[in-house]
Design a protein around this motif. Structure first.
Motif, PDB file in Angstrom:
ATOM      1  N   ARG A   1     -25.893   6.288  -4.245  1.00 10.03           N
ATOM      2  CA  ARG A   1     -27.085   6.395  -3.400  1.00 10.03           C
ATOM      3  C   ARG A   1     -28.359   6.063  -4.175  1.00 10.03           C
ATOM      4  N   PHE A   2     -28.401   6.380  -5.457  1.00 12.52           N
ATOM      5  CA  PHE A   2     -29.592   6.074  -6.248  1.00 12.52           C
ATOM      6  C   PHE A   2     -29.780   4.570  -6.439  1.00 12.52           C
ATOM      7  N   GLN A   3     -28.708   3.795  -6.313  1.00  9.58           N
ATOM      8  CA  GLN A   3     -28.783   2.352  -6.582  1.00  9.58           C
ATOM      9  C   GLN A   3     -28.643   1.482  -5.343  1.00  9.58           C
ATOM     10  N   THR A   4     -28.554   2.080  -4.172  1.00 12.66           N
ATOM     11  CA  THR A   4     -28.335   1.291  -2.961  1.00 12.66           C
ATOM     12  C   THR A   4     -29.323   1.668  -1.872  1.00 12.66           C
ATOM     13  N   SER A   5     -29.410   0.781  -0.896  1.00 11.79           N
ATOM     14  CA  SER A   5     -30.303   0.966   0.243  1.00 11.79           C
ATOM     15  C   SER A   5     -29.552   0.620   1.512  1.00 11.79           C
ATOM     16  N   SER A   6     -30.040   1.139   2.622  1.00 10.92           N
ATOM     17  CA  SER A   6     -29.441   0.793   3.907  1.00 10.92           C
ATOM     18  C   SER A   6     -29.895  -0.573   4.401  1.00 10.92           C
ATOM     19  N   ILE A   7     -31.023  -1.066   3.868  1.00  8.43           N
ATOM     20  CA  ILE A   7     -31.578  -2.315   4.386  1.00  8.43           C
ATOM     21  C   ILE A   7     -31.740  -3.398   3.330  1.00  8.43           C
ATOM     22  N   LEU A   8     -31.774  -3.013   2.039  1.00  3.86           N
ATOM     23  CA  LEU A   8     -31.950  -3.987   0.966  1.00  3.86           C
ATOM     24  C   LEU A   8     -30.683  -4.087   0.133  1.00  3.86           C
ATOM     25  N   SER A   9     -30.361  -5.289  -0.311  1.00  3.09           N
ATOM     26  CA  SER A   9     -29.234  -5.449  -1.222  1.00  3.09           C
ATOM     27  C   SER A   9     -29.602  -4.843  -2.572  1.00  3.09           C
ATOM     28  N   PRO A  10     -28.614  -4.497  -3.413  1.00  2.00           N
ATOM     29  CA  PRO A  10     -28.934  -3.914  -4.719  1.00  2.00           C
ATOM     30  C   PRO A  10     -29.852  -4.796  -5.567  1.00  2.00           C
TER      31      PRO A  10
ATOM     32  N   ALA B   1     -34.752   0.527 -11.822  1.00  2.00           N
ATOM     33  CA  ALA B   1     -34.519  -0.912 -11.705  1.00  2.00           C
ATOM     34  C   ALA B   1     -33.371  -1.343 -12.608  1.00  2.00           C
ATOM     35  N   MET B   2     -33.342  -0.815 -13.838  1.00  2.00           N
ATOM     36  CA  MET B   2     -32.270  -1.158 -14.770  1.00  2.00           C
ATOM     37  C   MET B   2     -30.912  -0.689 -14.248  1.00  2.00           C
ATOM     38  N   HIS B   3     -30.850   0.568 -13.791  1.00  2.00           N
ATOM     39  CA  HIS B   3     -29.587   1.098 -13.261  1.00  2.00           C
ATOM     40  C   HIS B   3     -29.121   0.281 -12.053  1.00  2.00           C
ATOM     41  N   THR B   4     -30.058  -0.090 -11.184  1.00  2.00           N
ATOM     42  CA  THR B   4     -29.700  -0.825  -9.973  1.00  2.00           C
ATOM     43  C   THR B   4     -29.218  -2.230 -10.301  1.00  2.00           C
ATOM     44  N   LEU B   5     -29.846  -2.881 -11.268  1.00  2.00           N
ATOM     45  CA  LEU B   5     -29.403  -4.222 -11.675  1.00  2.00           C
ATOM     46  C   LEU B   5     -28.006  -4.175 -12.274  1.00  2.00           C
ATOM     47  N   VAL B   6     -27.767  -3.188 -13.147  1.00  2.00           N
ATOM     48  CA  VAL B   6     -26.432  -3.060 -13.741  1.00  2.00           C
ATOM     49  C   VAL B   6     -25.400  -2.816 -12.647  1.00  2.00           C
ATOM     50  N   TYR B   7     -25.730  -1.928 -11.697  1.00  2.00           N
ATOM     51  CA  TYR B   7     -24.812  -1.674 -10.584  1.00  2.00           C
ATOM     52  C   TYR B   7     -24.576  -2.934  -9.764  1.00  2.00           C
TER      53      TYR B   7
ATOM     54  N   LEU C   1     -26.141   2.364   9.729  1.00  2.00           N
ATOM     55  CA  LEU C   1     -26.384   1.573   8.519  1.00  2.00           C
ATOM     56  C   LEU C   1     -25.799   2.327   7.335  1.00  2.00           C
ATOM     57  N   LYS C   2     -24.615   1.921   6.916  1.00  2.00           N
ATOM     58  CA  LYS C   2     -23.913   2.662   5.866  1.00  2.00           C
ATOM     59  C   LYS C   2     -24.329   2.262   4.460  1.00  2.00           C
ATOM     60  N   GLY C   3     -25.094   1.215   4.327  1.00  2.00           N
ATOM     61  CA  GLY C   3     -25.559   0.826   2.997  1.00  2.00           C
ATOM     62  C   GLY C   3     -25.083  -0.542   2.589  1.00  2.00           C
ATOM     63  N   LYS C   4     -25.875  -1.180   1.741  1.00  2.00           N
ATOM     64  CA  LYS C   4     -25.510  -2.481   1.181  1.00  2.00           C
ATOM     65  C   LYS C   4     -25.060  -2.262  -0.256  1.00  2.00           C
ATOM     66  N   PHE C   5     -23.778  -2.508  -0.517  1.00  9.71           N
ATOM     67  CA  PHE C   5     -23.188  -2.204  -1.802  1.00  9.71           C
ATOM     68  C   PHE C   5     -23.034  -3.460  -2.655  1.00  9.71           C
ATOM     69  N   SER C   6     -22.792  -3.232  -3.933  1.00 10.59           N
ATOM     70  CA  SER C   6     -22.526  -4.340  -4.842  1.00 10.59           C
ATOM     71  C   SER C   6     -21.205  -5.018  -4.484  1.00 10.59           C
ATOM     72  N   SER C   7     -21.170  -6.320  -4.600  1.00 14.41           N
ATOM     73  CA  SER C   7     -19.927  -7.054  -4.321  1.00 14.41           C
ATOM     74  C   SER C   7     -18.857  -6.737  -5.356  1.00 14.41           C
ATOM     75  N   LYS C   8     -19.272  -6.126  -6.487  1.00 19.39           N
ATOM     76  CA  LYS C   8     -18.314  -5.772  -7.538  1.00 19.39           C
ATOM     77  C   LYS C   8     -17.688  -4.402  -7.307  1.00 19.39           C
ATOM     78  N   ALA C   9     -18.287  -3.616  -6.395  1.00 17.09           N
ATOM     79  CA  ALA C   9     -17.780  -2.268  -6.147  1.00 17.09           C
ATOM     80  C   ALA C   9     -16.492  -2.345  -5.342  1.00 17.09           C
TER      81      ALA C   9
END
Length: 276
Positions: free
Chosen positions: A15-24, A81-87, A246-254
């Motif tokens: 949740r700290f690295q994702t948004s319901s409307i924005l990609s990571p 920002a760093m945590h979100t980019l890594v995620y 809106l369940k969230g936009k997750f990383s494609s690597k997750a």
């Protein structure tokens, strides 16, 4: 520890690295842009102080709660920002592997940056600004807008845009302790440098009773701000995840969830909505 915002596993659906409307990636870039503005404003004031008053203002700046909270905002947005980019590029955030105490401190830092800036804004514009001339020069107008208005805009961004959960109620005592600690800083500043950081803390001018009223009033105000923020986050969660789905936009690597035998909340969310 869960009552303090540290679950096991910690933040299983990122949740700290994702948004319901924005990609990571977009969320990380937005946070990085905000961090860049905050640090640009801080370092510009340092440079200006060096040029105009021999860095006297800079030496006094850390005695002011406004500046301390602004540095906190900048550090949070840079770290987030760093945590979100890594995620975004790996599917896992460094925060997941941190010790529990650091996870708690990150959670508490998040709570401070969504509650202290609104408090600063309200106190400045209702108590301090009427006795000052906040827009007397172009520089003072920019400075006051940046440090006493945009600070709350940045906080509102973190309240509304990420998928973060409601701040834990047990964070309230820590917020009050931080404010009490700052009160000590303010009076140490008076003892060592000879000035009050904020006029309402001056008992010679206002009387001890008024100072006590201001102190307890601000402590009560942070509790009110916390409740308002908690309710806004709760409303955002209900509208985004229950009403609009809106369940969230997750990383494609997750892949899947973490914890609960890979059947946790993250797993349920990714079953309902394909990872982008």
């Amino acid at each position: 520890m869960k009552l303090l915002g540290v679950s096991s596993p910690f933040d299983p659906t990122n949740r700290f690295q994702t948004s319901s409307i924005l990609s990571p990636v977009v969320l990380a870039c937005a946070r990085l842009l905000i961090a860049c503005y905050i640090f640009a404003a801080l370092f510009y004031r340092i440079a200006r102080s060096a040029a105009f008053d021999g860095s006297h203002s800079t030496r006094d700046s850390f005695s002011y709660f406004t500046n301390l909270t602004y540095w906190g905002l900048g550090c949070y947005f840079a770290a987030a920002a760093m945590h979100t980019l890594v995620y975004a590029f790996s599917g896992r955030a460094p925060l997941e592997r941190w010790p529990k105490v650091l996870q708690f401190l990150h959670s508490l830092l998040y709570t401070t940056i969504i509650t202290f800036p609104p408090l600063v804004t309200v106190v400045y514009w209702t108590i301090l600004a009427p006795d000052e001339s906040p827009f007397s020069t172009l520089y003072s107008a920019w400075s006051n807008i940046s440090f006493h208005a945009l600070n709350s805009v940045f906080a509102i961004f973190e309240i509304l845009i990420p998928r973060t959960e409601r701040p834990p109620w047990l964070h309230i005592p820590f917020l009050i302790l931080i404010l009490a600690g700052y009160l000590g800083v303010a009076y140490i500043t008076k003892a060592t440098k000879g000035f009050y950081t904020y006029s309402f803390l001056n008992p010679d001018k206002n009387g001890s009773g008024s100072v006590a009223a201001y102190v307890f009033g601000i402590a009560a105000a942070i509790c009110v701000v916390f409740v308002i923020v908690w309710l806004i986050v709760w409303l955002r969660l209900v509208l985004c995840e229950k009403v609009f789905g809106l369940k969230g936009k997750f990383s494609s690597k997750a892949r899947g969830g973490r914890g609960d035998g890979w059947r946790g909340e993250h797993g349920k969310l990714t079953e309902e909505k394909e990872l982008p």
